[in-house]
Design a protein around this motif. Structure first.
Motif, PDB file in Angstrom:
ATOM      1  N   HIS A  76     107.790  63.705 163.654  1.00 61.81           N
ATOM      2  CA  HIS A  76     108.597  64.800 163.866  1.00 61.81           C
ATOM      3  C   HIS A  76     109.952  64.419 163.822  1.00 61.81           C
ATOM      4  CE1 HIS A  76     106.167  67.961 164.503  1.00 61.81           C
ATOM      5  NE2 HIS A  76     105.340  67.446 165.361  1.00 61.81           N
ATOM      6  N   ALA A  77     110.385  63.125 164.428  1.00 63.78           N
ATOM      7  CA  ALA A  77     111.919  62.851 164.833  1.00 63.78           C
ATOM      8  C   ALA A  77     112.417  62.656 163.236  1.00 63.78           C
ATOM      9  CB  ALA A  77     112.072  61.962 165.710  1.00 63.78           C
ATOM     10  N   PHE A  78     111.479  61.900 162.341  1.00 63.00           N
ATOM     11  CA  PHE A  78     112.228  61.173 161.222  1.00 63.00           C
ATOM     12  C   PHE A  78     111.701  62.193 159.949  1.00 63.00           C
ATOM     13  CE2 PHE A  78     112.609  57.797 163.771  1.00 63.00           C
ATOM     14  CZ  PHE A  78     113.710  56.860 163.392  1.00 63.00           C
ATOM     15  N   GLY A  79     110.929  63.124 159.999  1.00 67.03           N
ATOM     16  CA  GLY A  79     110.653  63.980 158.923  1.00 67.03           C
ATOM     17  C   GLY A  79     111.449  65.205 158.796  1.00 67.03           C
ATOM     18  N   GLU A  80     112.118  65.431 157.661  1.00 74.23           N
ATOM     19  CA  GLU A  80     112.835  66.601 157.249  1.00 74.23           C
ATOM     20  C   GLU A  80     112.175  67.901 157.513  1.00 74.23           C
ATOM     21  OE1 GLU A  80     116.669  65.262 154.798  1.00 74.23           O
ATOM     22  OE2 GLU A  80     115.118  66.418 153.723  1.00 74.23           O
ATOM     23  N   LEU A  81     110.987  67.657 156.830  1.00 78.18           N
ATOM     24  CA  LEU A  81     109.904  68.937 156.823  1.00 78.18           C
ATOM     25  C   LEU A  81     108.570  68.155 157.737  1.00 78.18           C
ATOM     26  CD1 LEU A  81     109.938  69.481 152.926  1.00 78.18           C
ATOM     27  CD2 LEU A  81     111.231  70.652 154.554  1.00 78.18           C
ATOM     28  N   SER A  82     108.571  68.564 158.856  1.00 76.64           N
ATOM     29  CA  SER A  82     107.296  67.847 159.535  1.00 76.64           C
ATOM     30  C   SER A  82     106.403  68.995 159.662  1.00 76.64           C
ATOM     31  CB  SER A  82     107.874  67.182 160.651  1.00 76.64           C
ATOM     32  OG  SER A  82     108.304  68.079 161.696  1.00 76.64           O
ATOM     33  N   ARG A  83     105.287  68.642 159.858  1.00 75.65           N
ATOM     34  CA  ARG A  83     104.060  69.823 159.987  1.00 75.65           C
ATOM     35  C   ARG A  83     103.057  68.991 160.688  1.00 75.65           C
ATOM     36  NH1 ARG A  83      99.306  71.306 157.212  1.00 75.65           N
ATOM     37  NH2 ARG A  83      99.763  69.569 155.826  1.00 75.65           N
ATOM     38  N   VAL A 121     109.940  62.900 153.960  1.00 68.79           N
ATOM     39  CA  VAL A 121     111.222  62.611 154.407  1.00 68.79           C
ATOM     40  C   VAL A 121     112.312  62.301 153.193  1.00 68.79           C
ATOM     41  CG1 VAL A 121     112.196  60.459 155.323  1.00 68.79           C
ATOM     42  CG2 VAL A 121     109.904  61.301 156.265  1.00 68.79           C
ATOM     43  N   GLY A 122     113.490  62.420 153.446  1.00 69.46           N
ATOM     44  CA  GLY A 122     114.323  62.027 152.490  1.00 69.46           C
ATOM     45  C   GLY A 122     114.314  63.088 151.339  1.00 69.46           C
ATOM     46  N   ASN A 123     114.301  62.500 150.152  1.00 70.83           N
ATOM     47  CA  ASN A 123     114.383  63.473 148.833  1.00 70.83           C
ATOM     48  C   ASN A 123     112.936  63.814 148.621  1.00 70.83           C
ATOM     49  OD1 ASN A 123     112.633  61.365 147.946  1.00 70.83           O
ATOM     50  ND2 ASN A 123     114.306  60.438 146.555  1.00 70.83           N
ATOM     51  N   GLY A 124     111.867  63.866 149.721  1.00 68.33           N
ATOM     52  CA  GLY A 124     110.752  64.485 149.608  1.00 68.33           C
ATOM     53  C   GLY A 124     109.705  63.485 148.515  1.00 68.33           C
ATOM     54  N   SER A 125     110.305  62.320 148.253  1.00 71.32           N
ATOM     55  CA  SER A 125     109.236  61.299 147.500  1.00 71.32           C
ATOM     56  C   SER A 125     108.547  60.736 148.492  1.00 71.32           C
ATOM     57  CB  SER A 125     109.857  60.705 146.643  1.00 71.32           C
ATOM     58  OG  SER A 125     110.948  59.792 147.157  1.00 71.32           O
ATOM     59  N   ALA A 126     109.136  60.265 149.640  1.00 68.60           N
ATOM     60  CA  ALA A 126     108.500  59.513 150.633  1.00 68.60           C
ATOM     61  C   ALA A 126     107.511  60.321 151.570  1.00 68.60           C
ATOM     62  CB  ALA A 126     109.509  58.705 151.238  1.00 68.60           C
ATOM     63  N   VAL A 127     106.489  59.897 151.894  1.00 67.45           N
ATOM     64  CA  VAL A 127     105.753  60.624 152.801  1.00 67.45           C
ATOM     65  C   VAL A 127     105.308  59.688 154.175  1.00 67.45           C
ATOM     66  CG1 VAL A 127     103.298  61.750 153.252  1.00 67.45           C
ATOM     67  CG2 VAL A 127     104.500  61.789 150.855  1.00 67.45           C
ATOM     68  N   LEU A 128     105.803  60.182 155.181  1.00 67.54           N
ATOM     69  CA  LEU A 128     105.436  59.673 156.459  1.00 67.54           C
ATOM     70  C   LEU A 128     104.206  60.570 157.112  1.00 67.54           C
ATOM     71  CD1 LEU A 128     106.747  57.726 158.611  1.00 67.54           C
ATOM     72  CD2 LEU A 128     108.108  59.507 159.308  1.00 67.54           C
ATOM     73  N   GLN A 129     103.362  59.592 157.471  1.00 64.12           N
ATOM     74  CA  GLN A 129     102.211  60.252 158.271  1.00 64.12           C
ATOM     75  C   GLN A 129     101.954  59.364 159.562  1.00 64.12           C
ATOM     76  OE1 GLN A 129      99.633  59.235 154.981  1.00 64.12           O
ATOM     77  NE2 GLN A 129      99.319  61.543 154.709  1.00 64.12           N
ATOM     78  N   ALA A 130     101.342  60.117 160.633  1.00 68.18           N
ATOM     79  CA  ALA A 130     101.106  59.562 161.958  1.00 68.18           C
ATOM     80  C   ALA A 130      99.434  59.525 162.048  1.00 68.18           C
ATOM     81  CB  ALA A 130     101.670  60.234 162.922  1.00 68.18           C
ATOM     82  N   GLY A 131      98.722  58.458 162.619  1.00 70.89           N
ATOM     83  CA  GLY A 131      97.477  58.727 163.069  1.00 70.89           C
ATOM     84  C   GLY A 131      96.971  57.789 164.148  1.00 70.89           C
ATOM     85  N   PRO A 132      96.059  57.693 164.691  1.00 69.89           N
ATOM     86  CA  PRO A 132      95.224  56.927 165.561  1.00 69.89           C
ATOM     87  C   PRO A 132      95.122  55.559 164.953  1.00 69.89           C
ATOM     88  CG  PRO A 132      93.604  58.351 164.722  1.00 69.89           C
ATOM     89  CD  PRO A 132      94.909  58.626 164.355  1.00 69.89           C
ATOM     90  N   LEU A 133      94.725  54.612 165.624  1.00 64.02           N
ATOM     91  CA  LEU A 133      94.779  52.986 165.016  1.00 64.02           C
ATOM     92  C   LEU A 133      93.460  53.090 164.020  1.00 64.02           C
ATOM     93  CD1 LEU A 133      94.846  50.709 168.053  1.00 64.02           C
ATOM     94  CD2 LEU A 133      96.534  50.860 166.404  1.00 64.02           C
ATOM     95  N   ASP A 134      92.532  53.818 164.155  1.00 68.08           N
ATOM     96  CA  ASP A 134      91.712  53.869 163.055  1.00 68.08           C
ATOM     97  C   ASP A 134      91.772  54.814 161.725  1.00 68.08           C
ATOM     98  OD1 ASP A 134      90.982  56.370 164.052  1.00 68.08           O
ATOM     99  OD2 ASP A 134      88.946  56.193 164.494  1.00 68.08           O
ATOM    100  N   ALA A 135      92.992  55.319 161.719  1.00 68.49           N
ATOM    101  CA  ALA A 135      93.366  56.294 160.630  1.00 68.49           C
ATOM    102  C   ALA A 135      93.446  55.335 159.395  1.00 68.49           C
ATOM    103  CB  ALA A 135      94.426  57.060 160.987  1.00 68.49           C
ATOM    104  N   ALA A 136      93.680  54.165 159.345  1.00 67.94           N
ATOM    105  CA  ALA A 136      94.087  53.439 158.116  1.00 67.94           C
ATOM    106  C   ALA A 136      92.686  52.881 157.330  1.00 67.94           C
ATOM    107  CB  ALA A 136      94.937  52.296 158.437  1.00 67.94           C
ATOM    108  N   ILE A 174     113.271  50.594 163.209  1.00 66.83           N
ATOM    109  CA  ILE A 174     113.071  50.026 161.733  1.00 66.83           C
ATOM    110  C   ILE A 174     112.950  51.216 160.797  1.00 66.83           C
ATOM    111  CG2 ILE A 174     112.593  47.801 162.373  1.00 66.83           C
ATOM    112  CD1 ILE A 174     109.456  48.652 161.887  1.00 66.83           C
ATOM    113  N   LEU A 175     112.816  52.505 161.341  1.00 66.97           N
ATOM    114  CA  LEU A 175     111.830  53.394 160.581  1.00 66.97           C
ATOM    115  C   LEU A 175     112.901  53.936 159.426  1.00 66.97           C
ATOM    116  CD1 LEU A 175     109.044  54.111 160.147  1.00 66.97           C
ATOM    117  CD2 LEU A 175     109.523  56.130 162.043  1.00 66.97           C
TER     118      LEU A 175
END
Ligand code: ATR
Length: 290
Positions: free
Chosen positions: A162-169, A181-196, A135-136
């Motif tokens: 990493h797989a979906f980010g154009e500029l991943s770090r 991601v994409g035009n740079g306006s969207a930000v995709l982040q990853a974290g553990p279950l308590d990151a939210a 779905i991503l």
């Protein structure tokens, strides 16, 4: 002439796809048959090829065969490549085309049916398995302000970023990994279950396979904005554990994945027949039969 379609999976008896596609066909007066095919990992390929040889035009693929269908396809759509999984096959003179309509089905359900525009929204996704990979891309293409992926196994969420980010770090030791991601306006982040924890979201998507069981399902900590949607990709006769949890936290709206099911079927239908069915009466029919 009757055109043959099918859905393949294991188990398959529970599939609602035959009634959904029959209802779509009635909207256009199309003459189709749509059957359920049970297979095992060993018989999957021969079952598909046998259906093609018998004149089959297309097939939906459900658990546990989406990866095998991806491997079997001769050509893939962009969204199937991104998902690395296929839920729709189209058989033609140019071979087997593999597509993935799950993400578009979800996004159409959220935006068109439920009326929640994703553009500019803060989105939390719980889970990082095959369902999320599927779905991503359509979610990111809808232009959210931010998408946070949280997962029990954080490395899987990071791998998706990493797989979906154009500029991943990914900074070792940092709790969140980020990718523009994409035009740079969207930000995709990853974290553990308590990151939210303590953070506020407009849309929360429950995409773990534990969601239905309730017991043992992840209890992610998040806050919901005023006009919020909590969406469980699973569906059941009763509101799911996640939906009840979200209601208790003041979600403005909760939904389960029945609309996504009809939405992905509609997108498969469009791939096969070149027309978009009206999902509303079909969803109402399934709702009434819950
Ligand atoms: P699917 O195709 O349904 O996504 P999957 O690829 O096996 O199935 O992924 C299952 C997802 O549910 C994963 O995000 C998994 O978390 P892990 O990556 O840590 O395994 C999540 N999941 C399953 N059971 C869970 C549980 N009890 N608590 C938290 N997350 C769970």
């Amino acid at each position: 002439m009757t055109q043959r379609y099918a859905v393949i999976g294991n188990p398959i008896a529970q599939s609602r796809s035959p009634e959904i596609h029959a209802a779509f066909a009635r909207q256009f007066g199309h003459d189709l048959s749509y059957e359920r095919l049970l297979a095992s990992p060993e018989t999957f390929t021969e079952t598909v090829r046998g259906f093609v040889a018998a004149g089959g035009r297309g097939m939906n693929v459900t658990a546990p065969f989406k990866l095998q269908a991806y491997a079997l396809a001769d050509t893939l759509t962009e969204r199937a490549r991104a998902a690395q999984a296929v839920n729709t096959l189209r058989f033609g003179s140019d071979g087997i085309l593999g597509d993935n309509t799950d993400g578009v089905g979800l996004v159409n359900d959220i935006q068109q049916h439920l009326g929640f525009a994703l553009a500019g929204k803060r989105v939390l996704v719980i889970g990082a398995g095959g369902a999320v990979r599927g779905i991503l891309l359509p979610i990111l293409q809808a232009g959210p302000a931010r998408v946070l992926l949280i997962n029990r196994t954080v490395s899987k969420a990071q791998a998706l970023v990493h797989a979906f980010g154009e500029l991943s770090r990914v900074v070792p030791g940092e709790k969140l990994s980020r990718a523009a991601v994409g035009n740079g306006s969207a930000v995709l982040q990853a974290g553990p279950l308590d990151a939210a924890a303590g953070q506020c979201f407009d849309v929360v998507l429950q995409a773990t396979s534990a969601g239905l069981k309730g017991q043992g399902a992840p209890l992610a900590d998040f806050r919901l904005g005023a006009d919020s949607l909590a969406y469980d990709l699973a569906y059941a006769a009763e509101p799911t554990f996640f939906m009840r949890q979200a209601m208790a936290r003041g979600a403005a709206r909760v939904a389960d994945g029945l609309g996504m099911l009809v939405g992905q079927a509609a997108e498969s239908y469009r791939l096969w027949w070149g027309v978009s069915p009206d999902v509303r009466p079909v969803l109402a029919q399934l709702e009434a039969a819950r």
